[in-house]
Design a protein around this motif. Structure first.
Motif, PDB file in Angstrom:
ATOM      1  N   TYR A 212     -18.045  26.972  49.316  1.00  0.00           N
ATOM      2  CA  TYR A 212     -16.831  27.774  49.126  1.00  0.00           C
ATOM      3  C   TYR A 212     -16.065  27.295  47.896  1.00  0.00           C
ATOM      4  O   TYR A 212     -15.632  28.104  47.071  1.00  0.00           O
ATOM      5  CB  TYR A 212     -15.955  27.714  50.383  1.00  0.00           C
ATOM      6  N   GLU A 213     -15.926  25.991  47.751  1.00  0.00           N
ATOM      7  CA  GLU A 213     -15.199  25.430  46.608  1.00  0.00           C
ATOM      8  C   GLU A 213     -15.892  25.796  45.299  1.00  0.00           C
ATOM      9  O   GLU A 213     -15.246  26.098  44.303  1.00  0.00           O
ATOM     10  CB  GLU A 213     -15.114  23.905  46.747  1.00  0.00           C
ATOM     11  N   ALA A 214     -17.219  25.814  45.326  1.00  0.00           N
ATOM     12  CA  ALA A 214     -17.986  26.140  44.123  1.00  0.00           C
ATOM     13  C   ALA A 214     -17.985  27.636  43.835  1.00  0.00           C
ATOM     14  O   ALA A 214     -18.462  28.077  42.791  1.00  0.00           O
ATOM     15  CB  ALA A 214     -19.425  25.654  44.284  1.00  0.00           C
ATOM     16  N   GLY A 215     -17.469  28.432  44.765  1.00  0.00           N
ATOM     17  CA  GLY A 215     -17.415  29.876  44.558  1.00  0.00           C
ATOM     18  C   GLY A 215     -18.705  30.585  44.930  1.00  0.00           C
ATOM     19  O   GLY A 215     -18.886  31.755  44.626  1.00  0.00           O
ATOM     20  N   GLU A 216     -19.607  29.864  45.615  1.00  0.00           N
ATOM     21  CA  GLU A 216     -20.872  30.487  46.012  1.00  0.00           C
ATOM     22  C   GLU A 216     -20.742  31.269  47.310  1.00  0.00           C
ATOM     23  O   GLU A 216     -21.580  32.092  47.635  1.00  0.00           O
ATOM     24  CB  GLU A 216     -21.966  29.416  46.140  1.00  0.00           C
ATOM     25  N   LEU A 217     -19.683  30.987  48.070  1.00  0.00           N
ATOM     26  CA  LEU A 217     -19.391  31.744  49.282  1.00  0.00           C
ATOM     27  C   LEU A 217     -18.006  32.355  49.140  1.00  0.00           C
ATOM     28  O   LEU A 217     -17.090  31.700  48.652  1.00  0.00           O
ATOM     29  CB  LEU A 217     -19.379  30.827  50.511  1.00  0.00           C
ATOM     30  N   THR A 218     -17.862  33.608  49.589  1.00  0.00           N
ATOM     31  CA  THR A 218     -16.544  34.231  49.576  1.00  0.00           C
ATOM     32  C   THR A 218     -15.794  33.804  50.835  1.00  0.00           C
ATOM     33  O   THR A 218     -16.401  33.293  51.784  1.00  0.00           O
ATOM     34  CB  THR A 218     -16.657  35.769  49.575  1.00  0.00           C
ATOM     35  N   LEU A 219     -14.503  34.050  50.865  1.00  0.00           N
ATOM     36  CA  LEU A 219     -13.700  33.742  52.041  1.00  0.00           C
ATOM     37  C   LEU A 219     -14.244  34.493  53.257  1.00  0.00           C
ATOM     38  O   LEU A 219     -14.346  33.932  54.345  1.00  0.00           O
ATOM     39  CB  LEU A 219     -12.237  34.098  51.786  1.00  0.00           C
ATOM     40  N   GLU A 220     -14.611  35.757  53.045  1.00  0.00           N
ATOM     41  CA  GLU A 220     -15.151  36.564  54.147  1.00  0.00           C
ATOM     42  C   GLU A 220     -16.431  35.951  54.707  1.00  0.00           C
ATOM     43  O   GLU A 220     -16.642  35.929  55.910  1.00  0.00           O
ATOM     44  CB  GLU A 220     -15.421  38.009  53.686  1.00  0.00           C
ATOM     45  N   GLN A 221     -17.297  35.448  53.816  1.00  0.00           N
ATOM     46  CA  GLN A 221     -18.549  34.830  54.263  1.00  0.00           C
ATOM     47  C   GLN A 221     -18.265  33.568  55.076  1.00  0.00           C
ATOM     48  O   GLN A 221     -18.884  33.342  56.112  1.00  0.00           O
ATOM     49  CB  GLN A 221     -19.446  34.510  53.069  1.00  0.00           C
ATOM     50  N   VAL A 222     -17.316  32.771  54.611  1.00  0.00           N
ATOM     51  CA  VAL A 222     -16.962  31.547  55.329  1.00  0.00           C
ATOM     52  C   VAL A 222     -16.414  31.911  56.709  1.00  0.00           C
ATOM     53  O   VAL A 222     -16.791  31.308  57.711  1.00  0.00           O
ATOM     54  CB  VAL A 222     -15.940  30.695  54.535  1.00  0.00           C
ATOM     55  N   LYS A 223     -15.534  32.932  56.765  1.00  0.00           N
ATOM     56  CA  LYS A 223     -14.963  33.365  58.042  1.00  0.00           C
ATOM     57  C   LYS A 223     -16.071  33.792  59.003  1.00  0.00           C
ATOM     58  O   LYS A 223     -16.060  33.411  60.172  1.00  0.00           O
ATOM     59  CB  LYS A 223     -13.999  34.542  57.824  1.00  0.00           C
ATOM     60  N   THR A 224     -17.030  34.558  58.492  1.00  0.00           N
ATOM     61  CA  THR A 224     -18.121  35.045  59.330  1.00  0.00           C
ATOM     62  C   THR A 224     -18.965  33.889  59.863  1.00  0.00           C
ATOM     63  O   THR A 224     -19.247  33.810  61.058  1.00  0.00           O
ATOM     64  CB  THR A 224     -19.015  36.024  58.535  1.00  0.00           C
ATOM     65  N   VAL A 225     -19.348  32.977  58.975  1.00  0.00           N
ATOM     66  CA  VAL A 225     -20.194  31.844  59.367  1.00  0.00           C
ATOM     67  C   VAL A 225     -19.474  30.970  60.393  1.00  0.00           C
ATOM     68  O   VAL A 225     -20.026  30.636  61.440  1.00  0.00           O
ATOM     69  CB  VAL A 225     -20.609  31.006  58.127  1.00  0.00           C
ATOM     70  N   VAL A 226     -18.223  30.634  60.110  1.00  0.00           N
ATOM     71  CA  VAL A 226     -17.456  29.763  61.006  1.00  0.00           C
ATOM     72  C   VAL A 226     -17.264  30.439  62.367  1.00  0.00           C
ATOM     73  O   VAL A 226     -17.474  29.813  63.412  1.00  0.00           O
ATOM     74  CB  VAL A 226     -16.103  29.375  60.369  1.00  0.00           C
ATOM     75  N   SER A 227     -16.897  31.714  62.363  1.00  0.00           N
ATOM     76  CA  SER A 227     -16.712  32.446  63.624  1.00  0.00           C
ATOM     77  C   SER A 227     -17.993  32.428  64.447  1.00  0.00           C
ATOM     78  O   SER A 227     -17.961  32.181  65.653  1.00  0.00           O
ATOM     79  CB  SER A 227     -16.333  33.906  63.361  1.00  0.00           C
ATOM     80  N   THR A 228     -19.108  32.680  63.788  1.00  0.00           N
ATOM     81  CA  THR A 228     -20.401  32.719  64.474  1.00  0.00           C
ATOM     82  C   THR A 228     -20.740  31.360  65.075  1.00  0.00           C
ATOM     83  O   THR A 228     -21.101  31.264  66.248  1.00  0.00           O
ATOM     84  CB  THR A 228     -21.508  33.171  63.497  1.00  0.00           C
TER      85      THR A 228
END
Length: 129
Positions: free
Chosen positions: A71-87
């Motif tokens: 996420y910090e490197a910009g390879e994941l969007t906020l939405e992607q992080v939210k999805t992964v973490v929620s899952t």
């Protein structure tokens, strides 16, 4: 004689911290201010920050480190992080709530053998008074 020369002095006197903007990285602030509604485990019915979810017992340390780096490197969007973490949190909470839930679909190897073992492990009361 006054010790402090100005508010721009690098040494911050106690109580002056509110003058300085937080030195937190923007991506970290975003994770702390992004609230999610997770219907799992102890988070059920509460809004929880993405940051708190990332640092909860449901996210393994390696996963957290990897997600934060991507996420910090910009390879994941906020939405992607939210999805992964929620899952991850939802699955992990479900597995803790129902032991053996991860084996819901028995594989040919473990399925048949797991059944008798589970029944043998539960002693049947022989005498009921």
């Amino acid at each position: 004689i006054t010790v402090k020369s100005s508010n721009k002095d690098p040494v911050t006197a106690p109580g002056e911290e509110s003058d300085d903007p937080p030195k937190e990285k923007p991506w970290k602030t975003t994770l702390k201010t992004t609230m999610l509604n997770i219907e799992a485990g102890e988070f059920r019915g509460h809004k929880v920050s993405l940051w708190d979810l990332l640092h909860s017992r449901y996210i393994p340390k390696e996963n957290r480190k990897e997600l934060l780096e991507l996420y910090e490197a910009g390879e994941l969007t906020l939405e992607q992080v939210k999805t992964v973490v929620s899952t991850i949190v939802t699955k992990a909470a479900a597995e803790r709530a129902e032991p053996g839930a991860e084996r819901a679909e028995p594989s040919p190897e473990s399925g048949p053998r797991a059944e008798p073992v589970a029944t043998e492990a539960e002693p049947t009361p022989e005498h009921e008074d």
